[in-house]
Each structure stands twice: as structure tokens, then as C-alpha cells.
Design an enzyme around this catalytic site. Structure first.
Site, PDB file in Angstrom:
ATOM      1  NE  ARG A  74      -3.752   0.319   2.271  1.00  0.00           N
ATOM      2  CZ  ARG A  74      -4.462   0.706   3.338  1.00  0.00           C
ATOM      3  NH1 ARG A  74      -4.512  -0.070   4.411  1.00  0.00           N
ATOM      4  NH2 ARG A  74      -5.096   1.859   3.337  1.00  0.00           N
ATOM      5  CD  GLN A 105     -13.924   8.217   8.109  1.00  0.00           C
ATOM      6  OE1 GLN A 105     -14.341   7.117   8.458  1.00  0.00           O
ATOM      7  NE2 GLN A 105     -14.557   8.971   7.221  1.00  0.00           N
ATOM      8  CG  HIS A 134      -9.217   5.808  10.934  1.00  0.00           C
ATOM      9  ND1 HIS A 134     -10.160   5.656   9.958  1.00  0.00           N
ATOM     10  CD2 HIS A 134      -9.905   5.943  12.090  1.00  0.00           C
ATOM     11  CE1 HIS A 134     -11.370   5.692  10.510  1.00  0.00           C
ATOM     12  NE2 HIS A 134     -11.247   5.866  11.792  1.00  0.00           N
ATOM     13  CB  CYS A 165      11.517  -0.694  18.564  1.00  0.00           C
ATOM     14  SG  CYS A 165      11.552   0.771  19.598  1.00  0.00           S
ATOM     15  CB  CYS A 168      12.276  -1.426  23.378  1.00  0.00           C
ATOM     16  SG  CYS A 168      10.949  -1.950  22.285  1.00  0.00           S
ATOM     17  CB  ALA A 249     -14.150  14.129  -4.099  1.00  0.00           C
TER      18      ALA A 249
END
Ligand code: APR
Length: 258
Positions: A74, A105, A134, A165, A168, A249
Site C-alpha cells: 500500500r 479517516q 486512523h 524498534c 527497545c 469529489a
């Protein structure tokens, strides 16, 4: 699909012009003409893929490699897309007048990119940036300590190659809100505060099927706002619309805000 009648657009435009405070709620439909599939429409992501396999914390626990493979895809898809005339018209409009709060959103970054393209300076671009309900496709978050970072390329060949990470050593995950998860508290507070004092609410490209996001429009309506909906199809918010502009739109928003 032809544009709504000029009189309908003019009436909605009038409601926006006289509103000192406006809240705008966008969904996947605002990015459809940029080539990003919606979720529930024809060819929508949830038609092609099983949300329960890809967009829940359980799915991530079960198979983080599969989840990351999908989000990496994506990211690449969205990175090749460009803001469309709806994103650009919204950003220009927000740069031209005060009192507009944009709530989205969407996890794509097309609103920000549009603001970057049309805003006269960084401050105006920041004002046109959305409140993200979101999360963001282009940010990562540590599944263990919540450390956040800008997301990059992802090698999803194995769990060991996935992003880890720096703080951590835990597994990073996409910083998006998955089904069954809480929305970011400050974003929700800011979105509903803006809705509660809005005199107009512009809804673009959402079925209004997902809560609490759809509650932004209901809260604005309850506060006395004029509700304007732009969508080519039927939505679950149509019953509260004062102005219903049926169309895409990219065609309707520039007419409404230009
Ligand atoms: N212009 C405007 N609206 C459009 C266009 C277009 N060109 N094309 C489609 N639409 C409309 C559809 O008619 C539909 O009402 O966009 C809406 C898309 O609805 P959904 O696919 O349900 O997406 P959205 O409402 O944003 O989903 C809400 O659900 O899956 C979760 O977290 C995800 O943020 C998402 C949330």
C-alpha cells in the site's frame, strides 16, 4: 456522472461562506480519483482482502510478515499517487480563510501533499494538514514501547528483516488504527471539539459506516451545523444532510470551494 445542478452547489457554497467555523470530514472517496482504492466500493480493499487477516492486532500477532507485506505494498501504491483536484481545492480553500478544521479517516498523505503544493508558506501548509483519526500509512510505531518513527522501505521476507524498534528492539508496526483498536485520544478530542462548535460540516467520500469517525458529522449536526455531503453513491449520513451533492469529489469540490 454529471456534476450536481449549479443551484445546489450555489446553495451549499452559501452555507459554507456564512459559517465562521467549518469542520470537514473526509474518507477514502476523496482519494479515489488519485488511484487509491476505497474500502467498501467496487474493487475496494475489503472486497479484495480480508480485513481480519491484515488490519487487526491479532492478525499482526499471528503473522506480522503478511501484514507488513500488505502495508508495504500500500505504501508503494500510494507513493506513486498524486493529490487530485479535491485535495488541492480543499488545501487552497483552507489557506484562504480561517476557521476550517480538516478531519480525515484516510491513512494516505495526499492532504498533506496537496497542502505542500499550494500553501504559500509552512504555517499555511500546517493549517491545511488534517487531524488524522486512523493514523498514517507512512509512519511506524513500536508494538512494544510505542516509539514512533517515519516509515521507510520494508523488507518483508522474514520476521527478522521487518522494521524493529531502535529504542527497545521490539517489532515495529504500521502506525494505523486497526479494527478493535482505540483511536488516538488527542485527535479524537480535537475532531469532536471542532465538530461541536461548527456552523457547517462538509463530508466528502465516506460511507459514514465507521465510528467514532462518522460521529464527527452527527456531532456537528447536533450543534446546529449545516451538513453538506459530496459523494457519488448513497452514504449512511445522507439522512442528516442539508445539502446532498451527488458526484465525484474531484469534480464537485473544486466547484464548491473554488
Ligand atoms: N468521490 C467522492 N466519493 C467517492 C468517490 C469519488 N470519486 N468514489 C467513491 N466514493 C465514495 C463511495 O461512494 C463511498 O461512500 O467514497 C466512500 C468510500 O467509503 P468506504 O470505502 O467505506 O471508505 P471510508 O468511509 O473512508 O471507510 C472508513 O473504514 O475500513 C475502515 O479505517 C478504514 O478509514 C476507513 C474507514
Amino acid at each position: 456522472m454529471s456534476a450536481p445542478p449549479a443551484a445546489a452547489i450555489a446553495a451549499a457554497k452559501g452555507a459554507l461562506a456564512k459559517a465562521l467555523r467549518v469542520v470537514v470530514l473526509t474518507g477514502a472517496g476523496v482519494s479515489a480519483e488519485s488511484g487509491i482504492p476505497t474500502f467498501r466500493g467496487p474493487g475496494g480493499l475489503w472486497k479484495q482482502f480480508r480485513a481480519e487477516d491484515l488490519a487487526t492486532p491479532i492478525a499482526f500477532g499471528r503473522d506480522p510478515r503478511l501484514v507488513w507485506e500488505w502495508y508495504a505494498w500500500r505504501r508503494e501504491e500510494v507513493a506513486q499517487c498524486r493529490p487530485n483536484p479535491a485535495h488541492l481545492a480543499l488545501a487552497r480553500w483552507m489557506g484562504s480563510r480561517p476557521g476550517v478544521t480538516l478531519v480525515s479517516q484516510n491513512v494516505d498523505d495526499l492532504h498533506e501533499r496537496a497542502a505542500g503544493e499550494v500553501a504559500r508558506d509552512a504555517e499555511a501548509a500546517a493549517r491545511a494538514a488534517p487531524i488524522r483519526l486512523h493514523g498514517s500509512l507512512f509512519h511506524d510505531r513500536c508494538a512494544r514501547c510505542d516509539h514512533r518513527a517515519r516509515g521507510g522501505a520494508v523488507d518483508a521476507t522474514s520476521v527478522a528483516t521487518l522494521p524493529h524498534c531502535p529504542a527497545c528492539g521490539g517489532l515495529m508496526r504500521p502506525d494505523v488504527v486497526w479494527f478493535g483498536e482505540m483511536l488516538p485520544v488527542r485527535a479524537v478530542e480535537a475532531a469532536f471539539a471542532a465538530a461541536g462548535e461548527a456552523e457547517a460540516c462538509l463530508v466528502v467520500g465516506t460511507t459514514g459506516a465507521v465510528y467514532p469517525a462518522a460521529g464527527v458529522a452527527h456531532t456537528a449536526k447536533a450543534a446546529g451545523a449545516a451538513v453538506i455531503i459530496v459523494d457519488p453513491g448513497a452514504t449512511e449520513l445522507d439522512a442528516i444532510a442539508d445539502f446532498r451533492l451527488q458526484g465525484k469529489a474531484g469534480e464537485v469540490v473544486p466547484l464548491l470551494l473554488g
